[in-house]
Design a protein around this motif. Structure first.
Motif, PDB file in Angstrom:
ATOM      1  N   ALA A  18       0.770  -1.213   0.029  1.00 29.21           N
ATOM      2  CA  ALA A  18       0.031   0.064   0.092  1.00 29.21           C
ATOM      3  C   ALA A  18       1.081   1.186   0.057  1.00 29.21           C
ATOM      4  CB  ALA A  18      -0.895  -0.164   1.299  1.00 29.21           C
ATOM      5  N   VAL A  19       1.122   1.854  -1.116  1.00 33.76           N
ATOM      6  CA  VAL A  19       1.639   3.225  -1.350  1.00 33.76           C
ATOM      7  C   VAL A  19       1.045   4.152  -2.067  1.00 33.76           C
ATOM      8  CG1 VAL A  19       3.955   1.859  -1.056  1.00 33.76           C
ATOM      9  CG2 VAL A  19       2.747   1.972  -3.359  1.00 33.76           C
ATOM     10  N   TRP A  20       1.650   5.493  -1.892  1.00 29.75           N
ATOM     11  CA  TRP A  20       0.986   6.673  -2.841  1.00 29.75           C
ATOM     12  C   TRP A  20       1.646   6.846  -3.832  1.00 29.75           C
ATOM     13  CZ3 TRP A  20       0.152   8.959   2.666  1.00 29.75           C
ATOM     14  CH2 TRP A  20      -1.041   8.952   3.061  1.00 29.75           C
ATOM     15  N   ASP A  21       0.834   6.498  -5.015  1.00 30.41           N
ATOM     16  CA  ASP A  21       1.621   6.694  -6.296  1.00 30.41           C
ATOM     17  C   ASP A  21       2.198   8.168  -6.594  1.00 30.41           C
ATOM     18  OD1 ASP A  21       0.981   4.159  -6.936  1.00 30.41           O
ATOM     19  OD2 ASP A  21      -0.489   4.449  -8.269  1.00 30.41           O
ATOM     20  N   TYR A  22       1.443   9.130  -5.905  1.00 30.26           N
ATOM     21  CA  TYR A  22       1.902  10.542  -6.362  1.00 30.26           C
ATOM     22  C   TYR A  22       2.722  11.253  -5.206  1.00 30.26           C
ATOM     23  CZ  TYR A  22      -0.967   9.836 -10.545  1.00 30.26           C
ATOM     24  OH  TYR A  22      -1.443   9.426 -11.547  1.00 30.26           O
TER      25      TYR A  22
ATOM     26  N   THR B 147       6.837  10.808  -3.571  1.00 33.65           N
ATOM     27  CA  THR B 147       8.160  10.192  -3.888  1.00 33.65           C
ATOM     28  C   THR B 147       8.084   9.240  -2.615  1.00 33.65           C
ATOM     29  OG1 THR B 147       9.543  11.898  -2.863  1.00 33.65           O
ATOM     30  CG2 THR B 147       9.002  12.172  -4.852  1.00 33.65           C
ATOM     31  N   ALA B 148       9.398   8.360  -2.732  1.00 28.74           N
ATOM     32  CA  ALA B 148       9.572   7.391  -1.622  1.00 28.74           C
ATOM     33  C   ALA B 148       9.752   8.239  -0.331  1.00 28.74           C
ATOM     34  CB  ALA B 148      10.521   6.165  -1.886  1.00 28.74           C
ATOM     35  N   ARG B 149      10.530   9.103  -0.610  1.00 26.24           N
ATOM     36  CA  ARG B 149      11.061  10.036   0.470  1.00 26.24           C
ATOM     37  C   ARG B 149       9.930  10.694   1.190  1.00 26.24           C
ATOM     38  NH1 ARG B 149      16.055  11.959   1.969  1.00 26.24           N
ATOM     39  NH2 ARG B 149      16.681  11.443  -0.347  1.00 26.24           N
ATOM     40  N   GLU B 150       8.806  11.322   0.417  1.00 30.09           N
ATOM     41  CA  GLU B 150       7.857  11.940   0.874  1.00 30.09           C
ATOM     42  C   GLU B 150       6.722  10.983   1.494  1.00 30.09           C
ATOM     43  OE1 GLU B 150       7.376  15.655  -2.674  1.00 30.09           O
ATOM     44  OE2 GLU B 150       6.394  13.566  -2.962  1.00 30.09           O
TER      45      GLU B 150
ATOM     46  N   GLY C 210      17.785   4.225  -2.140  1.00 27.13           N
ATOM     47  CA  GLY C 210      18.450   5.850  -1.824  1.00 27.13           C
ATOM     48  C   GLY C 210      18.432   6.565  -3.235  1.00 27.13           C
ATOM     49  N   ALA C 211      18.913   6.096  -4.135  1.00 30.98           N
ATOM     50  CA  ALA C 211      19.041   6.457  -5.414  1.00 30.98           C
ATOM     51  C   ALA C 211      17.785   7.057  -6.107  1.00 30.98           C
ATOM     52  CB  ALA C 211      20.141   5.660  -6.626  1.00 30.98           C
ATOM     53  N   ASP C 212      16.701   6.334  -5.964  1.00 30.86           N
ATOM     54  CA  ASP C 212      15.285   6.353  -6.548  1.00 30.86           C
ATOM     55  C   ASP C 212      14.272   7.349  -5.648  1.00 30.86           C
ATOM     56  OD1 ASP C 212      15.793   5.179  -9.031  1.00 30.86           O
ATOM     57  OD2 ASP C 212      16.256   3.322  -7.596  1.00 30.86           O
ATOM     58  N   ALA C 213      15.008   7.663  -4.372  1.00 29.64           N
ATOM     59  CA  ALA C 213      14.207   8.252  -3.312  1.00 29.64           C
ATOM     60  C   ALA C 213      13.461   9.308  -3.864  1.00 29.64           C
ATOM     61  CB  ALA C 213      14.970   8.735  -2.073  1.00 29.64           C
ATOM     62  N   ASP C 214      13.787  10.161  -4.741  1.00 28.09           N
ATOM     63  CA  ASP C 214      12.967  11.465  -5.075  1.00 28.09           C
ATOM     64  C   ASP C 214      12.094  11.127  -6.415  1.00 28.09           C
ATOM     65  OD1 ASP C 214      13.768  12.901  -2.914  1.00 28.09           O
ATOM     66  OD2 ASP C 214      15.768  13.108  -3.807  1.00 28.09           O
ATOM     67  N   ARG C 215      12.055   9.844  -6.858  1.00 30.74           N
ATOM     68  CA  ARG C 215      11.267   9.665  -8.100  1.00 30.74           C
ATOM     69  C   ARG C 215       9.747   9.259  -7.585  1.00 30.74           C
ATOM     70  NH1 ARG C 215      13.675   4.671 -10.904  1.00 30.74           N
ATOM     71  NH2 ARG C 215      11.293   4.861 -11.939  1.00 30.74           N
ATOM     72  N   LEU C 216       8.635   9.793  -8.416  1.00 35.64           N
ATOM     73  CA  LEU C 216       7.343   9.243  -7.703  1.00 35.64           C
ATOM     74  C   LEU C 216       7.136   7.865  -7.748  1.00 35.64           C
ATOM     75  CD1 LEU C 216       5.002  11.718 -10.019  1.00 35.64           C
ATOM     76  CD2 LEU C 216       5.658  11.963  -7.557  1.00 35.64           C
ATOM     77  N   VAL C 217       6.428   7.417  -6.695  1.00 38.68           N
ATOM     78  CA  VAL C 217       6.397   6.124  -6.530  1.00 38.68           C
ATOM     79  C   VAL C 217       5.577   5.062  -7.733  1.00 38.68           C
ATOM     80  CG1 VAL C 217       4.978   4.453  -5.106  1.00 38.68           C
ATOM     81  CG2 VAL C 217       6.259   6.218  -4.060  1.00 38.68           C
ATOM     82  N   ARG C 218       4.779   6.108  -8.567  1.00 32.24           N
ATOM     83  CA  ARG C 218       4.083   5.437  -9.598  1.00 32.24           C
ATOM     84  C   ARG C 218       4.880   5.003 -10.743  1.00 32.24           C
ATOM     85  NH1 ARG C 218       2.592   9.359 -14.074  1.00 32.24           N
ATOM     86  NH2 ARG C 218       0.680   7.972 -14.225  1.00 32.24           N
ATOM     87  N   GLU C 219       6.326   5.738 -10.592  1.00 28.78           N
ATOM     88  CA  GLU C 219       7.225   5.214 -11.816  1.00 28.78           C
ATOM     89  C   GLU C 219       8.019   3.788 -11.377  1.00 28.78           C
ATOM     90  OE1 GLU C 219       9.785   8.433 -12.188  1.00 28.78           O
ATOM     91  OE2 GLU C 219       8.307   9.593 -12.579  1.00 28.78           O
TER      92      GLU C 219
ATOM     93  N   MET D  68      10.073  -2.438  -6.355  1.00 34.44           N
ATOM     94  CA  MET D  68      10.442  -1.072  -5.449  1.00 34.44           C
ATOM     95  C   MET D  68       9.099  -0.618  -4.832  1.00 34.44           C
ATOM     96  SD  MET D  68      12.408   0.579  -8.756  1.00 34.44           S
ATOM     97  CE  MET D  68      13.066   1.895  -7.970  1.00 34.44           C
ATOM     98  N   ARG D  69       7.916  -0.782  -5.176  1.00 29.75           N
ATOM     99  CA  ARG D  69       6.815  -0.564  -4.174  1.00 29.75           C
ATOM    100  C   ARG D  69       6.942  -1.216  -3.163  1.00 29.75           C
ATOM    101  NH1 ARG D  69       2.970   1.919  -7.803  1.00 29.75           N
ATOM    102  NH2 ARG D  69       1.281   1.094  -6.528  1.00 29.75           N
ATOM    103  N   ARG D  70       7.312  -2.593  -3.196  1.00 28.13           N
ATOM    104  CA  ARG D  70       7.163  -3.360  -2.004  1.00 28.13           C
ATOM    105  C   ARG D  70       8.461  -2.853  -1.002  1.00 28.13           C
ATOM    106  NH1 ARG D  70       4.692  -7.789  -0.981  1.00 28.13           N
ATOM    107  NH2 ARG D  70       3.949  -8.219  -3.172  1.00 28.13           N
ATOM    108  N   LYS D  71       9.521  -2.476  -1.577  1.00 34.99           N
ATOM    109  CA  LYS D  71      10.537  -1.965  -0.807  1.00 34.99           C
ATOM    110  C   LYS D  71      10.164  -0.751   0.057  1.00 34.99           C
ATOM    111  CE  LYS D  71      14.512  -3.577  -3.540  1.00 34.99           C
ATOM    112  NZ  LYS D  71      15.404  -3.051  -4.382  1.00 34.99           N
ATOM    113  N   VAL D  72       9.385   0.171  -0.584  1.00 36.60           N
ATOM    114  CA  VAL D  72       8.736   1.255   0.056  1.00 36.60           C
ATOM    115  C   VAL D  72       8.009   1.127   1.232  1.00 36.60           C
ATOM    116  CG1 VAL D  72       7.436   3.445  -0.059  1.00 36.60           C
ATOM    117  CG2 VAL D  72       8.864   2.902  -1.992  1.00 36.60           C
ATOM    118  N   ALA D  73       6.988  -0.161   1.077  1.00 38.82           N
ATOM    119  CA  ALA D  73       6.283  -0.671   1.956  1.00 38.82           C
ATOM    120  C   ALA D  73       7.027  -1.273   3.189  1.00 38.82           C
ATOM    121  CB  ALA D  73       5.102  -1.446   1.476  1.00 38.82           C
TER     122      ALA D  73
END
Lengths: 223, 410
Positions: free
Chosen positions: A84-88, A90-93, A117-126, A131-136
């Motif tokens: 469960a993540v918010w698409d809009y 970034t992982a950091r936000e 770390g390297a993708d932390a400022d990209r939108l989760v929808r990308e 990677m979405r699972r890693k955010v969770a």
């Protein structure tokens, strides 16, 4: 730390759980195994307050989930099967939001831990599914809760990432956390658990230390 | 952002087409215009409050972010404030559309200003009461006065579940009564009693009081997913038992051309099982149409087309909603031929109950003249079905509104 005591759950005439008791103590890692329809998902929903038991009780860190669900949430980090993540955001936000509601946590450390770390400022929808699972996973671990429940949470991770998360869970358990992890991947169990609990048809069929069972024993109790 | 302007633009576009029907009062003398304006404000206000009260349920109880939020502890003040802010941001297009409907009141700036304040209040009442009642429902269920009432209506559902199930209806009634009360007072004000103007504030006050209800303790807010989980599990059990049974209107499938039957069967089943609330709303539309058609006055006969036509225009949205359930693999792996036609056929079949309900009522009171209205409604339904089965919701809504306005005007 994670306790289900005599839990019964019925849906109409179907009994999904017929008196399940499960104890995951502080410092312990338990793998929950079961075929499709065994009752794993129902038990996970009860343990995480997404559903209420018909009989019996569920406690997280001594708190009855039905009575004080918010206090139980404070002490639980949960990764659902579908991340469960918010698409809009970034992982950091997204992680900053979690730190905001939980009142503690280190965003950079969580990003580092999950390799985002390297993708932390990209939108989760990308992000890819892994990677979405890693955010969770990062969101569940970030506030260092004493109870961790991972529902098929290592599925879809690349092997190095899965290994890194497994090592982190071991480190958390060594520091006193209780870890419950459901999985279908039996080969993963020795890496992520000290004890295995097998559900079949809504009942606990086996409950034994992984070291005692060995690979053949694991295959036998799950087979 | 730009799509948010679509409803307001559609309303502005429809205004000239409605000048001889909905806005015909603007050609009357000052007294007639004020009476007509109050009637318009009542209707726009009630519609606004109803839409927002029901939308609040989607936004705060079933919102897409529940999956994330429900994993973490709730800070009640922050949580409710964030929910209110998010709901208000998501609902601003409705407010703009409601205000756009008031543009013809510019003949009297006092009425226009009061009307804007009143419609804004209806918007706030719908959102505030909707959010408050829905979020507080599990806590309200345990209060002595409420629990006794719930016991009378809850059937086999536990109180907390029953409270959440009934919450949208309570929110609808609460917001609706506030708007109707405010409208009555506003009418008194426009007749010269100064105190009546204060009635414009009633929906705002009720909205604020409703929103205040939402500020319950964290455990109540954290308990909502469990209550919803139980509701969903109950429905899932019922639906599983129903899988083997035929659905509403499935008997029409053998009458369809052979190449369309499989797709039509799939659409009818998907519609009944995934969009039952939407399809079931046609029965409510039929009742409203029957009420509109129940008149002896030939001059009032056209209102059947206006009222039932609006129901059918809204119902045509079932097309975009149904397509939203289609998995990508289905579109990619199976030929799409006939799919839109099947959706259109299903919409026409489901919509018949609205047409028949209205025409039957008018026919009882005025005889065969009702069939002219019936023919016009059938033509509108065919157009809505054709558009709804092919267009996305954002394109369908303005087109359907214009078509409806043209249908009522012609």
């Amino acid at each position: 730390m994670i306790v289900a005591e005599g839990v019964v759950k019925r849906f109409g005439r179907t009994t999904a759980l017929g008196g399940v008791s499960l104890h995951v103590r502080a410092g312990e890692r338990v793998a929950l195994l079961g075929h499709n329809g065994a009752g794993k998902s129902t038990l996970m929903k009860l343990l995480t307050g997404q559903m209420l038991p018909g009989e019996g009780s569920v406690r997280i860190a001594g708190i009855d989930v039905a009575v004080s669900p918010n206090a139980a949430r404070e002490r639980l980090g949960f990764v659902p099967e579908e991340p469960a993540v918010w698409d809009y955001l970034t992982a950091r936000e997204m992680l900053e939001f979690v730190v905001g509601v939980r009142g503690r946590g280190d965003v950079d450390a969580a990003l580092e831990l999950t390799g985002l770390g390297a993708d932390a400022d990209r939108l989760v929808r990308e992000y890819s599914q892994g990677m979405r699972r890693k955010v969770a996973i990062a969101a569940a671990l970030i506030a260092d809760p004493p109870a961790l429940i991972f529902d098929e949470a290592l599925n879809g991770l690349d092997p190095p990432s899965a290994l890194r998360v497994a090592e982190e869970l071991q480190r958390r358990a060594a520091a006193g956390a209780a870890v419950l992890l459901s999985t279908h991947v039996i080969d993963l169990v020795p890496r992520v658990a000290d004890r295995v609990v097998v559900l079949r048809a809504g009942r606990v069929e086996a409950d034994a230390p992984v070291a005692e069972l060995g690979p053949e024993g694991l295959a036998r109790v799950f087979g | 952002m730009i799509w948010g302007l679509t409803p307001a633009i559609a309303v502005l576009g429809a205004l000239p087409l409605l000048s001889n029907s909905v806005y015909s009062f603007t050609n009357l003398d000052e007294v007639g215009r004020r009476v007509g304006a109050v009637g318009l404000l009542d209707r726009v206000g009630v519609l606004m409050a109803a839409v927002l009260a029901l939308r609040a349920y989607d936004l705060v109880v079933r919102g897409p972010d529940r999956g994330v939020v429900d994993l973490h502890p709730v800070r009640p003040g922050l949580y409710v404030a964030a929910r209110l802010r998010r709901a208000a941001l998501g609902a601003w297009p409705s407010l703009l559309a409601g205000l756009a409907a008031l543009v013809p009141l510019r003949f009297d700036l006092q009425v226009l200003g009061l009307g804007a304040l009143f419609v804004g209040g209806a918007w706030a009442a719908g959102l505030g009461v909707g959010i408050g009642v829905n979020l507080a429902a599990p806590a309200l269920a345990t209060r002595p006065g409420v629990s006794g009432l719930l016991d009378a209506v809850r059937g086999v559902n536990p109180r907390a579940q029953a409270a959440l199930i009934w919450a949208p209806a309570v929110a609808l009634a609460g917001a609706g009564l506030a708007v109707m009360g405010g409208g009555e007072a506003l009418a008194v004000g426009l007749r010269g009693e100064t105190w009546g103007y204060a009635g414009v504030l009633l929906p705002w006050i009720v909205g604020a009081a409703g929103a205040r209800l939402a500020f319950v303790d964290g455990d109540t807010l954290a308990r909502i997913p469990a209550v919803l989980g139980e509701v969903d599990a109950s429905y899932a059990a019922v639906e599983a038992a129903e899988e083997g049974r035929a659905v509403y209107l499935e008997w029409i499938v053998p009458w369809a051309p052979p190449g369309l039957r499989a797709e039509l069967l799939r659409v009818l089943r998907a519609g009944w099982r995934a969009e039952r609330g939407w399809v079931g709303a046609t029965f409510l539309g039929a009742l409203v149409a029957a009420a509109a058609g129940w008149t002896d006055d030939p001059a009032l006969a056209p209102r059947l087309v206006t009222v039932a036509g609006l129901s059918l225009a809204a119902f045509g949205l079932v097309g975009p909603r149904l397509r939203g359930h289609d998995p990508v693999w289905l579109t990619l792996s199976l030929p799409a031929r006939g799919r839109a036609t099947a959706v259109a056929v299903a919409i026409v079949a489901w919509g018949q109950v609205v047409v028949i309900g209205g025409v039957a009522a008018l026919a009882v009171r005025q005889g065969v003249v009702a069939f002219a209205s019936g023919a016009r409604l059938e033509a509108l339904l065919l157009l809505f079905a054709a558009l709804g089965s092919r267009l996305p919701a954002a394109a369908y809504v303005p087109l359907a509104l214009v078509l409806w306005a043209l249908g009522g005007w012609a």
